[in-house]
Design an enzyme around this catalytic site. Structure first.
Site, PDB file in Angstrom:
ATOM      1  N   HIS A 196      26.868  26.221  41.007  1.00 56.12           N
ATOM      2  CA  HIS A 196      25.741  25.691  40.226  1.00 56.12           C
ATOM      3  C   HIS A 196      24.683  25.174  41.201  1.00 56.12           C
ATOM      4  CE1 HIS A 196      23.538  22.967  37.542  1.00 56.12           C
ATOM      5  NE2 HIS A 196      24.113  23.587  36.527  1.00 56.12           N
ATOM      6  N   CYS A 234      21.074  28.579  36.854  1.00 55.87           N
ATOM      7  CA  CYS A 234      20.678  27.508  35.929  1.00 55.87           C
ATOM      8  C   CYS A 234      19.164  27.347  35.962  1.00 55.87           C
ATOM      9  CB  CYS A 234      21.377  26.210  36.309  1.00 55.87           C
ATOM     10  SG  CYS A 234      20.842  24.832  35.281  1.00 55.87           S
ATOM     11  N   HIS A 261      23.028  29.444  32.805  1.00 54.76           N
ATOM     12  CA  HIS A 261      22.667  28.285  31.985  1.00 54.76           C
ATOM     13  C   HIS A 261      21.194  28.445  31.676  1.00 54.76           C
ATOM     14  CE1 HIS A 261      25.877  25.273  33.765  1.00 54.76           C
ATOM     15  NE2 HIS A 261      26.409  26.291  33.127  1.00 54.76           N
ATOM     16  N   ASP A 306      21.802  25.735  27.510  1.00 52.94           N
ATOM     17  CA  ASP A 306      22.043  24.493  28.245  1.00 52.94           C
ATOM     18  C   ASP A 306      21.463  23.339  27.444  1.00 52.94           C
ATOM     19  OD1 ASP A 306      23.034  22.963  30.255  1.00 52.94           O
ATOM     20  OD2 ASP A 306      21.753  23.731  31.833  1.00 52.94           O
ATOM     21  N   HIS A 307      21.240  22.220  28.086  1.00 52.16           N
ATOM     22  CA  HIS A 307      20.818  20.999  27.384  1.00 52.16           C
ATOM     23  C   HIS A 307      19.875  21.280  26.226  1.00 52.16           C
ATOM     24  CE1 HIS A 307      21.213  18.985  31.586  1.00 52.16           C
ATOM     25  NE2 HIS A 307      22.357  19.480  31.140  1.00 52.16           N
ATOM     26  N   TYR A 320      23.856  17.502  24.904  1.00 50.23           N
ATOM     27  CA  TYR A 320      24.999  18.307  24.453  1.00 50.23           C
ATOM     28  C   TYR A 320      25.318  18.138  22.959  1.00 50.23           C
ATOM     29  CZ  TYR A 320      25.712  19.893  29.156  1.00 50.23           C
ATOM     30  OH  TYR A 320      25.545  20.503  30.367  1.00 50.23           O
TER      31      TYR A 320
HETATM   32  C1  DNO Z   1      24.809  19.325  33.545  1.00 49.97           C
HETATM   33  C2  DNO Z   1      25.636  20.382  34.110  1.00 49.97           C
HETATM   34  C3  DNO Z   1      26.218  20.039  35.460  1.00 49.97           C
HETATM   35  C4  DNO Z   1      27.180  21.119  35.875  1.00 49.97           C
HETATM   36  C5  DNO Z   1      27.797  20.911  37.228  1.00 49.97           C
HETATM   37  C6  DNO Z   1      28.572  22.141  37.632  1.00 49.97           C
HETATM   38  O1  DNO Z   1      24.533  19.329  32.384  1.00 49.97           O
HETATM   39  O2  DNO Z   1      24.957  21.579  34.155  1.00 49.97           O
HETATM   40  O3  DNO Z   1      26.863  18.797  35.417  1.00 49.97           O
HETATM   41  O4  DNO Z   1      28.228  21.177  34.949  1.00 49.97           O
HETATM   42  O5  DNO Z   1      26.857  20.636  38.182  1.00 49.97           O
HETATM   43  O6  DNO Z   1      29.497  21.796  38.583  1.00 49.97           O
END
Ligand code: DNO
Length: 344
Positions: A196, A234, A261, A306-307, A320
């Site tokens: 990531h 991401c 992501h 993602d978020h 989340y």
């Molecule tokens: C946040 C996530 C991160 C991710 C880590 C992967 O929302 O994208 O905390 O899980 O960095 O190791």
């Protein structure tokens, strides 16, 4: 593309059947949360998560994250013991049908935000980042929103002093050492590692960060060419770096991207941003362009929204909740469907 959704295990307030009701959803992304970093996850814990997911009609092929012990990042003599445990985790994940492990190599802190409840005009809230606010924080006495506070203040102080003098070069060498050591386990279990990016993608509190931009990926693949060494693309993390051309990067690394992501950011200054709903028109990240570049260049991995924002009065774990991530997932499914059909 396989669409997935992050699920925080049996303590998540979002039940698996709600996740299954999101059309187009293939599986969950989860982890074992009750084993300290550096220890082996027992196979039965993984099998339990898999069984619950499968009963709900969902796969469990991605783990986010198997955390990397700080001694490995620091390159301490004790790292070999933690690497052995990590290898066993990879093997156990493989036995449970996992195909991809997401992890990061950020020293001490994971993702950083300065506001968990940034208010939008329409009443939604989301995560936000303000660089000036961050600079005023004392890393030795930090209670940051969204950060897993697993260290006591004393432990944090001790850890930060161990990192004194750590350089980008040294940290990168420690990453390469770690990857070279675990690749045989990945080959044996046929599990892909997906690093990531650092979030945000620049140094924090004097701690180096090394997975931030295009050159970092070039250097990573050159150092460890094994195909099991891959990335989590991401858009929210890389996108905070205005220097990143993400459409170009998505195309260039599509075949090394085992997990994506996808999320939106709206810039408010050269460094600051808030997170927004997933639509391309709602921010500065060209989600459409990125999806197109991934598909056209052979991406065949897992995707997750993602978020999201908190909307419709939902009071979920910031970033989340169910509602906005569900909307994000269906938007992303639509984009992939259109782009994939167009390219057939
Ligand atoms: C946040 C996530 C991160 C991710 C880590 C992967 O929302 O994208 O905390 O899980 O960095 O190791």
């Amino acid at each position: 593309m396989k669409m997935t959704f992050r699920w925080y295990g049996e303590n998540d307030c979002i039940p698996l059947n709600h996740i299954k009701q999101i059309q187009g959803m293939d599986g969950v992304v989860t982890a074992v949360y009750d084993v300290p970093v550096g220890e082996v996850w027992q196979l039965d814990k993984l099998l339990r998560l898999k069984e619950l997911s499968n009963e709900a009609g969902l796969t469990m092929e991605v783990i986010e994250s198997v955390p990397v012990h700080e001694d490995i990042k620091l390159g301490k003599p004790t790292r070999d013991k933690y690497i052995e445990a990590y290898k066993q985790n990879i093997i156990n994940c493989g036995k449970a049908g996992v195909k991809c492990i997401c992890y990061n190599f950020m020293p001490v802190f994971d993702w950083l935000r300065t506001d968990l409840y940034f208010k939008h005009k329409d009443g939604a809230t989301s995560l936000a980042y303000c660089h000036d606010t961050l600079l005023k924080l004392d890393p030795k006495n930090l209670h940051l929103p969204g950060w897993d506070e697993s260290y006591s203040t004393d432990e944090l102080n001790a850890l930060l002093s161990e990192y004194e003098g750590m350089t980008h070069e040294k940290l990168f060498e420690n990453l390469v050492y770690f990857l070279n050591a675990i690749m045989p386990a990945c080959d044996e279990a046929d599990v892909d590692m997906a690093i990531h990016p650092d979030d945000p993608p620049w140094d924090m509190f004097g701690l180096p960060r090394i997975i931030c931009k295009e050159e970092d990926y070039d250097r990573l693949f050159e150092a460890v060419p094994n195909k099991h060494n891959g990335i989590t693309f991401c858009t929210g993390s890389l996108g905070a770096g205005r220097f990143n051309d993400m459409v170009k990067m998505a195309g260039k690394y599509a075949k090394r991207t085992y997990f994506a992501h996808l999320r939106q950011l709206k810039y408010t200054s050269d460094t600051d941003f808030y997170e927004n709903g997933h639509l391309t028109a709602r921010g500065n990240v060209d989600i459409y362009g990125i999806v197109k570049a991934l598909v056209e260049n052979g991406f065949d991995g897992y995707v997750r929204p993602d978020h999201g924002r908190n909307v419709w009065g939902e009071d979920a774990k910031p970033g989340y909740g169910l509602f906005d991530r569900a909307m994000g997932a269906t938007y992303l499914c639509g984009l992939f469907e259109a782009v994939e059909k167009f390219n057939k």
